[in-house]
Design a protein around this motif. Structure first.
Motif, mmCIF file in Angstrom:
data_model
loop_
_atom_site.group_PDB
_atom_site.id
_atom_site.type_symbol
_atom_site.label_atom_id
_atom_site.label_comp_id
_atom_site.label_asym_id
_atom_site.label_seq_id
_atom_site.Cartn_x
_atom_site.Cartn_y
_atom_site.Cartn_z
ATOM 1 N N GLY A 93 -14.174 100.733 23.853
ATOM 2 C CA GLY A 93 -14.618 101.652 24.890
ATOM 3 C C GLY A 93 -14.243 101.189 26.281
ATOM 4 N N VAL A 94 -14.374 99.889 26.531
ATOM 5 C CA VAL A 94 -14.048 99.343 27.854
ATOM 6 C C VAL A 94 -12.568 99.492 28.147
ATOM 7 C CG1 VAL A 94 -13.962 97.254 29.244
ATOM 8 C CG2 VAL A 94 -15.981 97.741 27.889
ATOM 9 N N VAL A 95 -11.721 99.039 27.223
ATOM 10 C CA VAL A 95 -10.285 99.071 27.498
ATOM 11 C C VAL A 95 -9.775 100.508 27.570
ATOM 12 C CG1 VAL A 95 -9.887 96.771 26.568
ATOM 13 C CG2 VAL A 95 -9.701 98.745 25.049
ATOM 14 N N LEU A 96 -10.335 101.418 26.789
ATOM 15 C CA LEU A 96 -9.914 102.811 26.866
ATOM 16 C C LEU A 96 -10.269 103.422 28.215
ATOM 17 C CD1 LEU A 96 -10.889 104.148 23.297
ATOM 18 C CD2 LEU A 96 -8.593 103.680 24.169
ATOM 19 N N ALA A 97 -11.454 103.072 28.741
ATOM 20 C CA ALA A 97 -11.852 103.584 30.056
ATOM 21 C C ALA A 97 -10.925 103.058 31.149
ATOM 22 C CB ALA A 97 -13.301 103.209 30.347
ATOM 23 N N PHE A 149 -10.173 90.624 20.820
ATOM 24 C CA PHE A 149 -8.771 90.856 20.481
ATOM 25 C C PHE A 149 -8.166 92.010 21.280
ATOM 26 C CE2 PHE A 149 -5.363 91.812 17.210
ATOM 27 C CZ PHE A 149 -4.662 90.643 17.452
ATOM 28 N N ASN A 150 -9.025 92.906 21.783
ATOM 29 C CA ASN A 150 -8.531 93.986 22.629
ATOM 30 C C ASN A 150 -8.178 93.465 24.014
ATOM 31 O OD1 ASN A 150 -8.668 96.848 21.457
ATOM 32 N ND2 ASN A 150 -10.594 95.938 20.739
ATOM 33 N N ARG A 151 -7.170 94.046 24.596
ATOM 34 C CA ARG A 151 -6.793 93.770 25.984
ATOM 35 C C ARG A 151 -6.479 95.097 26.657
ATOM 36 N NH1 ARG A 151 -8.479 89.671 24.463
ATOM 37 N NH2 ARG A 151 -7.706 87.540 24.773
#
Length: 386
Positions: free
Chosen positions: A95-99, A171-173
């Motif tokens: 959710g954070v990286v998509l925003a 693992f998300n960036r």
């Protein structure tokens, strides 16, 4: 005349000695130990063996995550975002990286999109397996927990190999994923998915064919469609009451728009229906994971992330990014003033709504059914006390 007696546990007898006198008892359940998915307290008012009022009391694990977001840059936020629901860490990172990517107008490499979708579905299965094992334990069945952890370990092994973490994957960036998938990893992931799918019948047969489990859960803790909508309950709990809504199908993100997302629903709305939804969702997610692996095998080699500046600043503005997390809708409302930290980042967690509905769900039920109802609402307290 009515009197009220407040006790920690147990019951008291009517000490008034009058035939017309009645006595309500206020029973505090909890705060429980952190190993029980978090610290929650329930304040129950009892009329004999029946619950007449219930108040969920939260805040024992409050860590001020939303304020900490404001003093972390957009890379550091991820380490906080994957901890409020520790069973859904990868999904919470998304959710954070998509925003942030939406605010930047950034297009993520297609390889990263499909890999994210795959890992999100594996994380969903890990989450559901935990509740599929722990819920029967709460109503007296011990064996399913061992089966659930056996299957979880198959998937944990491949998740740990790709990310280096077992719970908080990090693992998300912004712009993709930290690293490309290791050589041969997709084959090992496909094998793990096949093993888990083949063994799920051990859990299903053991529980769904158990007369005692069905007697403890059928018709118990019924949530109506109207109550679901009033309280904003989402995820498997909502779908068990006939609310046919899933962001992966209805407002696709990542690669879900290119996948056939099977949404599992029931109409009964009781504890048994909620368990059945969780069980069937495991099969649906395993199918989606296989479809992602098929697509990754067709993609040519390419980048897994975008190159970012040393100091990442998000343009001024605001956006709301929501995802279908394992426990329900998870949303981040991001407000930026053009700095390297967010001016405001508000978290809408699934577990908060799932617990608040207990105030309406528990009254009218017997104390003996309380644990069966409470365990079927599938929440993580860290996801409430954000």
């Amino acid at each position: 005349m009515t009197t009220e007696r407040i006790v920690g546990i147990g019951a008291g007898s009517n000490s008034l000695g009058k035939e017309l006198a009645t006595e309500d008892m206020t029973l505090n359940i909890g705060p429980q130990h952190p190993s029980t998915h978090g610290v929650l307290r329930l304040r129950l008012t009892l009329d004999g063996e029946r619950i007449s009022a219930a108040e969920p009391i939260i805040g024992y694990m409050h860590r001020g995550a939303e304020k900490l977001f404001e003093v972390r840059d957009f890379r550091q936020i991820i380490v906080l975002a994957n901890r409020h629901d520790w069973l859904s860490a990868f999904s919470s990172e998304l959710g954070v990286v998509l925003a942030v990517e939406r605010m930047l107008g950034m297009e993520v490499p297609v390889r990263a999109v499909w890999a994210r979708t795959l890992l999100a579905e594996l994380n969903r299965v890990l989450n559901h397996l935990m509740f599929l094992g722990s819920y029967p334990l709460e109503v007296g069945a011990m064996t399913p927990l061992f089966y659930a952890f056996r299957e979880r370990e198959e998937l944990q092994r491949v998740m740990e190999e790709v990310s280096g973490g077992r719970m908080h994957y990090m693992f998300n960036r912004v712009g993709g994923l930290k690293d490309d998938l290791p050589a041969g990893w997709t084959g090992r992931a496909r094998h793990a998915i096949s093993v888990v799918r083949g063994r799920m019948s051990d859990i299903a047969d053991l529980i769904m064919g158990n007369e005692i489990f069905r007697a403890r859960t059928r018709g118990v803790g019924v949530l109506t469609r109207e109550q679901i909508l009033q309280y904003g309950v989402s995820g498997p709990i909502a779908r068990a009451s006939g609310v046919d809504f899933d962001l992966r199908r209805d407002e696709p993100y990542l690669a879900y728009g290119d996948l056939d997302v099977r949404v599992v629903t029931r109409s009964e709305g009781d504890a048994l229906a909620r368990f059945e939804c969780l069980l069937d969702q495991v099969y649906a997610s395993l199918d989606l994971a296989d479809a992602c692996l098929d697509r990754l095998a067709e993609l040519p080699k390419g980048p897994i992330n975008q190159r970012l500046p040393k100091v990442l600043k998000v343009p001024e503005g605001h956006t709301y990014a929501w995802t279908e997390n394992p426990l329900g809708i998870n949303g981040y409302y991001l407000v930026s003033r053009g700095e390297k930290t967010p001016w405001r980042l508000k978290l809408r967690s699934a577990s908060f709504n799932n617990v608040q509905v207990l105030a309406e769900l528990l009254p009218g039920n017997l104390v003996a059914d309380m644990i069966a109802i409470l365990g079927s609402t599938f929440f993580v307290v860290g996801d409430i006390d954000k």
